[in-house]
Design a protein around this motif. Structure first.
Motif, PDB file in Angstrom:
ATOM      1  N   ASP A   1       1.070  -1.127   0.098  1.00  0.00           N
ATOM      2  CA  ASP A   1      -0.096  -0.235  -0.363  1.00  0.00           C
ATOM      3  C   ASP A   1       1.103   1.115  -0.105  1.00  0.00           C
ATOM      4  OD1 ASP A   1      -2.625  -1.695   0.213  1.00  0.00           O
ATOM      5  OD2 ASP A   1      -2.286  -1.638   1.644  1.00  0.00           O
ATOM      6  N   LYS A   2       1.927   1.476   1.275  1.00  0.00           N
ATOM      7  CA  LYS A   2       2.747   2.472   0.706  1.00  0.00           C
ATOM      8  C   LYS A   2       3.439   2.891  -0.734  1.00  0.00           C
ATOM      9  CE  LYS A   2       3.976   1.268   5.868  1.00  0.00           C
ATOM     10  NZ  LYS A   2       5.076   1.511   7.114  1.00  0.00           N
ATOM     11  N   HIS A   3       3.840   1.275  -1.027  1.00  0.00           N
ATOM     12  CA  HIS A   3       4.661   1.529  -3.096  1.00  0.00           C
ATOM     13  C   HIS A   3       2.781   2.960  -3.760  1.00  0.00           C
ATOM     14  CE1 HIS A   3       7.853  -0.529  -1.667  1.00  0.00           C
ATOM     15  NE2 HIS A   3       7.180  -1.801  -1.724  1.00  0.00           N
ATOM     16  N   LEU A   4       1.778   2.473  -3.609  1.00  0.00           N
ATOM     17  CA  LEU A   4       0.729   2.236  -4.479  1.00  0.00           C
ATOM     18  C   LEU A   4       0.957   3.740  -4.024  1.00  0.00           C
ATOM     19  CD1 LEU A   4      -1.577  -0.003  -4.095  1.00  0.00           C
ATOM     20  CD2 LEU A   4      -0.968   0.436  -6.569  1.00  0.00           C
ATOM     21  N   THR A   5       0.841   4.710  -2.733  1.00  0.00           N
ATOM     22  CA  THR A   5       0.767   5.606  -2.357  1.00  0.00           C
ATOM     23  C   THR A   5       1.780   6.521  -2.763  1.00  0.00           C
ATOM     24  OG1 THR A   5      -0.132   4.904   0.104  1.00  0.00           O
ATOM     25  CG2 THR A   5       0.055   7.323  -0.289  1.00  0.00           C
ATOM     26  N   THR A   6       3.048   6.091  -2.731  1.00  0.00           N
ATOM     27  CA  THR A   6       3.731   6.555  -3.245  1.00  0.00           C
ATOM     28  C   THR A   6       3.744   6.870  -5.029  1.00  0.00           C
ATOM     29  OG1 THR A   6       5.838   5.873  -1.687  1.00  0.00           O
ATOM     30  CG2 THR A   6       6.905   7.043  -3.191  1.00  0.00           C
ATOM     31  N   ILE A   7       3.945   5.625  -5.791  1.00  0.00           N
ATOM     32  CA  ILE A   7       3.571   5.892  -6.741  1.00  0.00           C
ATOM     33  C   ILE A   7       2.287   6.862  -6.749  1.00  0.00           C
ATOM     34  CG2 ILE A   7       2.569   4.548  -9.156  1.00  0.00           C
ATOM     35  CD1 ILE A   7       4.267   2.681  -7.301  1.00  0.00           C
ATOM     36  N   ALA A   8       1.445   6.683  -6.762  1.00  0.00           N
ATOM     37  CA  ALA A   8       0.386   7.869  -7.031  1.00  0.00           C
ATOM     38  C   ALA A   8       0.430   9.099  -6.848  1.00  0.00           C
ATOM     39  CB  ALA A   8      -0.960   7.265  -5.976  1.00  0.00           C
ATOM     40  N   LYS A   9       1.557   9.564  -5.715  1.00  0.00           N
ATOM     41  CA  LYS A   9       1.482  10.900  -5.246  1.00  0.00           C
ATOM     42  C   LYS A   9       2.606  11.551  -6.416  1.00  0.00           C
ATOM     43  CE  LYS A   9       2.693  13.455  -1.858  1.00  0.00           C
ATOM     44  NZ  LYS A   9       3.038  13.635   0.322  1.00  0.00           N
ATOM     45  N   HIS A  10       3.995  11.188  -6.002  1.00  0.00           N
ATOM     46  CA  HIS A  10       5.157  11.274  -7.146  1.00  0.00           C
ATOM     47  C   HIS A  10       5.725  10.939  -8.281  1.00  0.00           C
ATOM     48  CE1 HIS A  10       6.124  12.707  -3.053  1.00  0.00           C
ATOM     49  NE2 HIS A  10       5.828  12.305  -2.568  1.00  0.00           N
ATOM     50  N   GLY A  11       4.883   9.415  -8.721  1.00  0.00           N
ATOM     51  CA  GLY A  11       5.091   8.308  -9.934  1.00  0.00           C
ATOM     52  C   GLY A  11       5.827   7.686 -10.042  1.00  0.00           C
ATOM     53  N   ARG A  12       5.359   6.426 -11.133  1.00  0.00           N
ATOM     54  CA  ARG A  12       6.748   5.700 -11.049  1.00  0.00           C
ATOM     55  C   ARG A  12       7.801   5.466 -11.203  1.00  0.00           C
ATOM     56  NH1 ARG A  12       4.572   0.606 -11.150  1.00  0.00           N
ATOM     57  NH2 ARG A  12       2.130   0.490 -10.958  1.00  0.00           N
ATOM     58  N   MET A  13       8.127   6.390 -11.675  1.00  0.00           N
ATOM     59  CA  MET A  13       9.668   6.421 -12.227  1.00  0.00           C
ATOM     60  C   MET A  13      10.780   6.969 -11.075  1.00  0.00           C
ATOM     61  SD  MET A  13      10.609   5.749 -15.436  1.00  0.00           S
ATOM     62  CE  MET A  13      12.536   5.988 -15.864  1.00  0.00           C
ATOM     63  N   SER A  14       9.706   8.411 -10.300  1.00  0.00           N
ATOM     64  CA  SER A  14      10.166   8.579  -9.161  1.00  0.00           C
ATOM     65  C   SER A  14      10.214   7.780  -8.193  1.00  0.00           C
ATOM     66  CB  SER A  14       9.080   9.754  -8.650  1.00  0.00           C
ATOM     67  OG  SER A  14       9.781  10.305  -7.180  1.00  0.00           O
ATOM     68  N   TRP A  15       9.361   6.320  -8.176  1.00  0.00           N
ATOM     69  CA  TRP A  15       9.547   5.185  -6.843  1.00  0.00           C
ATOM     70  C   TRP A  15      10.577   4.624  -7.158  1.00  0.00           C
ATOM     71  CZ3 TRP A  15       9.004   0.491  -7.965  1.00  0.00           C
ATOM     72  CH2 TRP A  15       8.852  -0.208  -6.836  1.00  0.00           C
ATOM     73  N   GLN A  16      10.842   4.798  -8.032  1.00  0.00           N
ATOM     74  CA  GLN A  16      11.919   3.985  -8.719  1.00  0.00           C
ATOM     75  C   GLN A  16      13.224   4.103  -8.206  1.00  0.00           C
ATOM     76  OE1 GLN A  16      10.584   1.502 -13.540  1.00  0.00           O
ATOM     77  NE2 GLN A  16      12.707   2.496 -12.533  1.00  0.00           N
ATOM     78  N   ARG A  17      13.560   5.012  -8.216  1.00  0.00           N
ATOM     79  CA  ARG A  17      14.661   6.152  -8.010  1.00  0.00           C
ATOM     80  C   ARG A  17      14.727   5.935  -6.187  1.00  0.00           C
ATOM     81  NH1 ARG A  17      13.590   9.343 -12.531  1.00  0.00           N
ATOM     82  NH2 ARG A  17      12.736  11.071 -10.859  1.00  0.00           N
ATOM     83  N   SER A  18      13.407   5.970  -5.664  1.00  0.00           N
ATOM     84  CA  SER A  18      13.728   6.521  -4.347  1.00  0.00           C
ATOM     85  C   SER A  18      13.410   5.159  -3.857  1.00  0.00           C
ATOM     86  CB  SER A  18      12.418   6.877  -3.515  1.00  0.00           C
ATOM     87  OG  SER A  18      10.775   6.676  -4.473  1.00  0.00           O
ATOM     88  N   SER A  19      13.079   4.313  -4.271  1.00  0.00           N
ATOM     89  CA  SER A  19      12.675   2.405  -3.143  1.00  0.00           C
ATOM     90  C   SER A  19      14.372   1.903  -3.607  1.00  0.00           C
ATOM     91  CB  SER A  19      11.410   2.402  -3.897  1.00  0.00           C
ATOM     92  OG  SER A  19      11.476   1.599  -5.215  1.00  0.00           O
TER      93      SER A  19
END
Length: 319
Positions: free
Chosen positions: A244-262
């Motif tokens: 759920d945290k991954h889904l929240t981050t992706i919805a807020k910042h985008g999938r590309m940003s989630w890849q870099r931050s995670s």
């Protein structure tokens, strides 16, 4: 995943270039890969003869390390079992080593029941595990019919599941299964092979399932699971899980940003490991039975780990 998002303008994205910064050390490591003393060590020669079992009947002549060393030489120099037998005899003659050499039938028979134990590595830091799978080709009756009669049949292959240390690039878990075994179903067996603390587990979208999160939580409760959720994934209504945290981050910042931050981008290292396996060991399994094929895959992974220990390139981006 970045290629899917940039597909329409991929031709405008320049290809990155890298330079190896430790070329003298890496060049020396490449040369050492062909040294016979790297693969036929003094420890293997000392433990070549099998100890007595203490039971009645015939006693084994060759130890497990002797069979494993012979199979490793076969994969390193890409030779059939008969030529491997001749290679071992010539090595023993040149080095003046008084050891009995197993024939090719013994290597084939003992290879099926050989237990390949993972090399224990003492770690001071928790392990960052990268997981993925790839297919290895097998030569069977179907391809023989293709060559003789031109009949198109179903391709035969096995599935190689790997767990790679993101820091050392070493293979810490390996399993070979038939092609109908899913990636999620094999993850618990890979985790059972690891005796160290795991800090994170990174895998692609094929591992997006509750079974994966449950298997990791059962064995390593503090480990982070970095798996991209499916596009159609929906957050749960009760508890805020890692997914759920991954889904929240992706919805807020985008999938590309989630890849870099995670840290998901490090997953490419396991794909590099699979490429190294197919380039150095081969894309096809030589053994015919599943038990021998599993032994061959595990021996091949040990060969890759030994080459990794000799030295790896350190690259720096120049553009």
């Amino acid at each position: 995943m970045p290629y899917k998002f940039n597909e329409t303008r991929r031709h405008k994205i320049p290809k990155a270039k890298y330079r190896v910064t430790n070329w003298p050390e890496y060049d020396a490591a490449l040369v050492r890969r062909g040294s016979l003393t790297v693969w036929l060590t003094e420890e293997a020669v000392a433990a070549w003869q099998a100890p007595a079992t203490g039971k009645r009947g015939g006693q084994p002549i060759y130890s497990a390390i002797a069979i494993e060393t012979s199979l490793a030489l076969r994969l390193v120099f890409h030779q059939p079992l008969r030529q491997t037998e001749g290679l071992l005899r010539s090595i023993a003659d040149v080095l003046k080593i008084d050891i009995a050499i197993p024939d090719h039938t013994t290597l084939s028979r003992r290879g099926g029941g050989l237990t390949i134990l993972p090399k224990r590595i003492h770690r001071t830091e928790p392990l960052h595990l990268l997981v993925d799978s790839t297919g290895l080709k097998i030569y069977g009756e179907g391809e023989w019919l293709d060559q003789k009669h031109g009949i198109r049949s179903r391709r035969g292959w096995r599935k190689l599941h790997l767990g790679v240390d993101a820091d050392t690039h070493e293979i810490v878990a390996v399993e070979l299964t038939p092609d109908d075994v899913g990636d999620i179903a094999e993850l618990p067996d890979l985790l059972d092979q690891i005796d160290a603390d795991v800090a994170s587990i990174t895998a692609d979208g094929a591992y997006d399932g509750q079974v994966v999160y449950d298997a990791v939580a059962e064995r390593h409760p503090k480990a982070a699971v970095i798996v991209p959720p499916r596009i159609t994934a929906v957050a749960g209504e009760t508890t805020a899980s890692q997914r759920d945290k991954h889904l929240t981050t992706i919805a807020k910042h985008g999938r590309m940003s989630w890849q870099r931050s995670s840290g998901y981008n490090r997953r490419s290292l396991v794909e590099t490991t699979m490429f190294r396996y197919k380039t150095i060991i081969g894309r096809r399994l030589h053994a015919r039975t599943l038990s021998n094929q599993r032994t061959e895959a595990k021996v091949g992974c040990h060969v890759l780990n030994r080459m990794t220990g000799l030295g790896m390139p350190v690259s720096a981006r120049i553009r």
